[in-house]
Design a protein around this motif. Structure first.
Motif, short mmCIF file in Angstrom:
data_model
loop_
_atom_site.label_atom_id
_atom_site.label_comp_id
_atom_site.label_asym_id
_atom_site.label_seq_id
_atom_site.Cartn_x
_atom_site.Cartn_y
_atom_site.Cartn_z
N CYS A 95 0.84 -1.20 0.00
CA CYS A 95 0.00 0.00 0.00
C CYS A 95 0.88 1.25 0.00
O CYS A 95 1.93 1.29 0.64
N VAL A 96 0.43 2.29 -0.71
CA VAL A 96 1.19 3.54 -0.82
C VAL A 96 0.32 4.71 -0.38
O VAL A 96 -0.84 4.83 -0.78
N LEU A 97 0.89 5.57 0.47
CA LEU A 97 0.27 6.82 0.86
C LEU A 97 1.01 7.94 0.14
O LEU A 97 2.23 8.11 0.35
N THR A 98 0.33 8.68 -0.69
CA THR A 98 0.94 9.75 -1.47
C THR A 98 0.46 11.09 -0.93
O THR A 98 -0.75 11.36 -0.92
N VAL A 99 1.37 11.92 -0.46
CA VAL A 99 1.00 13.24 0.05
C VAL A 99 0.64 14.14 -1.12
O VAL A 99 1.45 14.37 -2.03
N GLY A 113 9.25 17.80 -3.45
CA GLY A 113 9.33 16.59 -4.26
C GLY A 113 8.20 15.66 -3.91
O GLY A 113 7.29 16.01 -3.13
N ALA A 114 8.24 14.46 -4.47
CA ALA A 114 7.21 13.46 -4.20
C ALA A 114 7.50 12.75 -2.89
O ALA A 114 8.66 12.60 -2.49
N SER A 115 6.47 12.29 -2.22
CA SER A 115 6.63 11.51 -0.98
C SER A 115 6.88 10.05 -1.32
O SER A 115 6.67 9.60 -2.45
N ARG A 153 8.47 2.58 -1.20
CA ARG A 153 7.65 2.46 -2.40
C ARG A 153 6.91 3.76 -2.71
O ARG A 153 6.66 4.57 -1.83
N VAL A 154 6.61 3.95 -4.01
CA VAL A 154 5.80 5.06 -4.49
C VAL A 154 4.71 4.50 -5.38
O VAL A 154 4.83 3.38 -5.89
N ALA A 155 3.64 5.28 -5.57
CA ALA A 155 2.53 4.81 -6.39
C ALA A 155 2.91 4.80 -7.86
O ALA A 155 2.53 3.91 -8.62
N GLU A 156 3.67 5.81 -8.28
CA GLU A 156 4.12 5.89 -9.66
C GLU A 156 5.39 6.73 -9.72
O GLU A 156 5.71 7.45 -8.77
N GLY A 157 6.10 6.62 -10.82
CA GLY A 157 7.34 7.36 -10.95
C GLY A 157 8.52 6.60 -10.36
O GLY A 157 8.42 5.41 -10.02
N ASN A 158 9.63 7.29 -10.19
CA ASN A 158 10.87 6.70 -9.71
C ASN A 158 11.03 6.97 -8.22
O ASN A 158 11.02 8.13 -7.80
N LEU A 159 11.17 5.91 -7.44
CA LEU A 159 11.34 6.07 -5.99
C LEU A 159 12.49 7.02 -5.67
O LEU A 159 12.38 7.86 -4.76
N MET A 160 13.59 6.91 -6.39
CA MET A 160 14.77 7.70 -6.06
C MET A 160 14.60 9.18 -6.38
O MET A 160 15.46 10.00 -6.04
N ASP A 161 13.50 9.55 -7.03
CA ASP A 161 13.19 10.96 -7.24
C ASP A 161 12.39 11.55 -6.08
O ASP A 161 12.12 12.75 -6.06
N ALA A 162 11.97 10.69 -5.15
CA ALA A 162 11.17 11.15 -4.01
C ALA A 162 12.09 11.77 -2.95
O ALA A 162 13.32 11.77 -3.08
N THR A 163 11.48 12.29 -1.89
CA THR A 163 12.25 12.95 -0.84
C THR A 163 11.62 12.69 0.53
O THR A 163 10.40 12.50 0.63
#
Length: 595
Positions: A95-99, A113-115, A153-163
């Motif tokens: 499961c992913v929680l996206t802010v 950035g993305a969560s 984990r992220v819902a979409e995109g590249n995890l390593m682009d998150a913060t």
């Protein structure tokens, strides 16, 4: 820092269950139902504050909101997060929680950035989304829990682009009265892949740099002289600040992707350090490790209050000599003040050497003498971080002046001897034994922040080779038995000696146990040992080897201690990071979040 919540009311609105209440604490969680999302917000003092919290029960995919409204403006600490009680089980490890948005003091915040979603401290129990966490970053190799599922984990995109830092550090000192976090849940009920993470590769060059932090963890202007490591040899890195800097509790020499580029068997040895143009006397030899034990970035601690050499760790190494003679605080504490320039000279050896991924023999326990004699010790830590640590702790264990006493801290961060007499036990064969402490007298305010201990544990010098069993663990406080979680948890195979965690507020398995009075005057742990080749003699089934009593003093005896200043970081953690039931190794005055 995890705190506990007493839920007073809950009201239903459509399919979402909300709770809102005012408490004198930074969001305790012990009364929240599984699956409840809440904000873990910490002020700069890591202390309690009056606030109204809006929490929400997650029932499936969809949009949700949590909030905090403080009675007075608060400056924030370096760790704040959105968390879900037992979320990895209720929501699923996939499961992913996206802010979606954050409002601070009523205004929308520009997200940095993305969560990303993970489990708290990699424990595989509490789900966490870092809102602002200086001690964590996305890691596509991270695994968690007993099943070893992929954790970040992220819902979409590249995890390593998150913060892990969704808003600017400027907000930490803004004086925050309210925070609102809106987020979307996706993948409810799904499981993350299980198994080893994908192989990680890195391309050079291997650049060594200084990771220097101020005491208040704020930014400062400085020029850094980095250096490319191309093989065995001598190198230098530098830092020159535009204004004098008081260095914080964590400072290091690091090589990004160094474990991959230089080899996880390579060693960086600090030869000399020059501060403000003058060469200093080092406190001891340095040692090399991977940053937070992740096996990617290479680190040499220059001054790190949250780490110490550990000969059971598979990643810590020295070029020669004994690892346990090294130190994570090469720079003396009194030289951290007013630093304008820093030069670190070091030697690289074993460049290109890769150790066995299993760590060879460094993490294996010694053999048990099944006809031998061993010892048991009671360990504690209060909410104010008064403590007795595990017997093998390098800084505060059996071979130090601190072990046979309850150690507290004065306002200047010096060690105090508090009243209390420990009664250790000699373990001679199979039988039932008791360790205890009595005559405890804690200062006023010791339990103001919470009415239970941070840590209660049994420490032994029995090698953790799997040949001996500890069972039937019982805790007694002030003469009354206390109900235990997990019946006392014998800690994992990664520990060199057998320990039993009784209570640990940073471990979901044993953070909550039965009620007991605080402050207490006495405490005991009774346990049964089996697996030896002989039985304890009836008259010696629980022989006591009392430590020297610690008498009350007015004022209390004070000894200088420079290793407990600043914020915690298990670890943290490792930190000392205390996760998955680890106990008996935390002595810092404040604890960081996920590191």
């Amino acid at each position: 820092m995890k705190k506990f919540k007493k839920l007073l009311a809950a009201v239903s609105a459509c399919t979402l269950l909300f709770s809102s209440l005012t408490v004198s604490a930074a969001q305790p969680t012990d009364g929240l139902a599984d699956g409840t999302a809440y904000l873990n917000i910490n002020n700069a003092d890591w202390g309690d504050f009056d606030a109204e919290w809006t929490n929400v029960e997650i029932t499936g995919d969809g949009s949700y909101t949590v909030a905090m409204k403080a009675a007075e403006p608060q400056n924030l600490a370096q760790f704040n997060a959105l968390e879900v009680v037992n979320g990895e089980a209720v929501l699923g490890t996939g499961c992913v929680l996206t802010v979606d948005s954050i409002k601070i003091n009523g205004e929308d915040v520009a997200l940095q950035g993305a969560s990303f979603t993970c489990s708290a401290d990699g424990g595989g129990v509490t789900t966490r989304v870092n809102i602002y966490n200086e001690w964590n970053a996305p890691d596509d190799t991270a695994t968690a829990g007993n099943d070893g599922h992929l954790d970040h984990r992220v819902a979409e995109g590249n995890l390593m682009d998150a913060t892990a830092m969704l808003f600017s550090s400027d907000y930490l000192t803004l004086g925050i009265t309210d925070i609102e976090v809106a987020f979307t849940v996706s993948g409810f009920g799904t499981a993350a892949p299980i198994g080893e993470a994908a192989e990680v590769t890195a391309e050079g060059p291997a650049i060594a740099h200084l990771n220097i932090n101020k005491g208040d963890w704020s930014e400062f202007d400085a020029e850094y002289g980095d250096v490319e490591i191309t093989g065995d040899g001598s190198y230098t890195v530098t830092m020159t600040a535009t204004e004098p800097v008081d260095m914080g509790a964590f400072n290091a020499l690091e090589v990004e992707n160094g474990e991959l580029l230089m080899g996880n068997g390579s060693v960086i040895t600090i030869d000399s350090i020059v501060i403000n143009g003058e060469e200093i006397t080092l406190e001891g030899p340095s040692y090399t490790c991977s940053a937070d034990g992740a096996g990617i970035t290479t680190r040499v601690n220059l001054y790190n209050e949250y780490n110490d050499p550990d000969d059971t760790a598979t990643d810590q190494r020295v070029a020669d000599g004994n690892l346990m003679d090294a130190t994570a605080r090469v720079i003396p504490a009194d030289l951290l003040v007013g630093v304008t320039s820093l030069e670190v000279n070091f030697t690289v050896s074993n460049y290109g050497v890769f150790n066995d991924a299993e760590g060879g023999d460094s993490g294996s326990a010694a053999a048990v003498d099944l006809n031998g004699t061993y010892h048991g010790y009671l360990g504690i830590q209060t909410p104010k971080f008064s403590f007795r640590n595990a017997f093998d702790d390098a800084t505060y264990g059996r071979d130090t002046e601190y072990f046979n006493q309850v150690t507290g801290w004065d306002e200047s961060n010096n060690a105090l001897v508090l009243p209390g007499t420990f009664h250790d036990v000699e373990i001679k064969g199979n039988g039932t034994y008791t360790v205890s402490v009595d005559g405890l007298e804690f200062p006023n305010g010791e339990f103001d922040s919470q009415d239970y201990m941070n840590l209660i544990f049994l420490s032994t010098d029995i090698p953790n080779s799997g040949e001996i069993t500890i069972s039937d663990v019982k805790l007694t406080v002030d003469g009354r038995d206390v109900a235990l979680a997990a019946a006392g948890a014998v800690l994992g195979e990664d520990k060199a000696y057998m320990e039993v965690g009784i209570q640990n507020i940073w471990s979901d398995d044993i953070k909550e146990i039965g009620f007991y009075t605080t402050p207490m005057s006495s405490m005991s742990i009774t346990f049964t040992v089996s697996g030896f080749a002989y039985d304890a003699a009836p008259a010696e089934e629980a022989p006591s080897t009392d430590t020297a009593p610690v008498e009350s003093a007015a004022p209390a005896e004070t000894t200088e201690s420079g290793s407990n200043t600043g914020l915690i970081v298990g670890i943290v953690a490792a930190v000392v990071v205390v996760a998955g039931g680890a106990a008996g190794v935390v002595v810092a005055k404040k604890k960081k979040g996920n590191k």
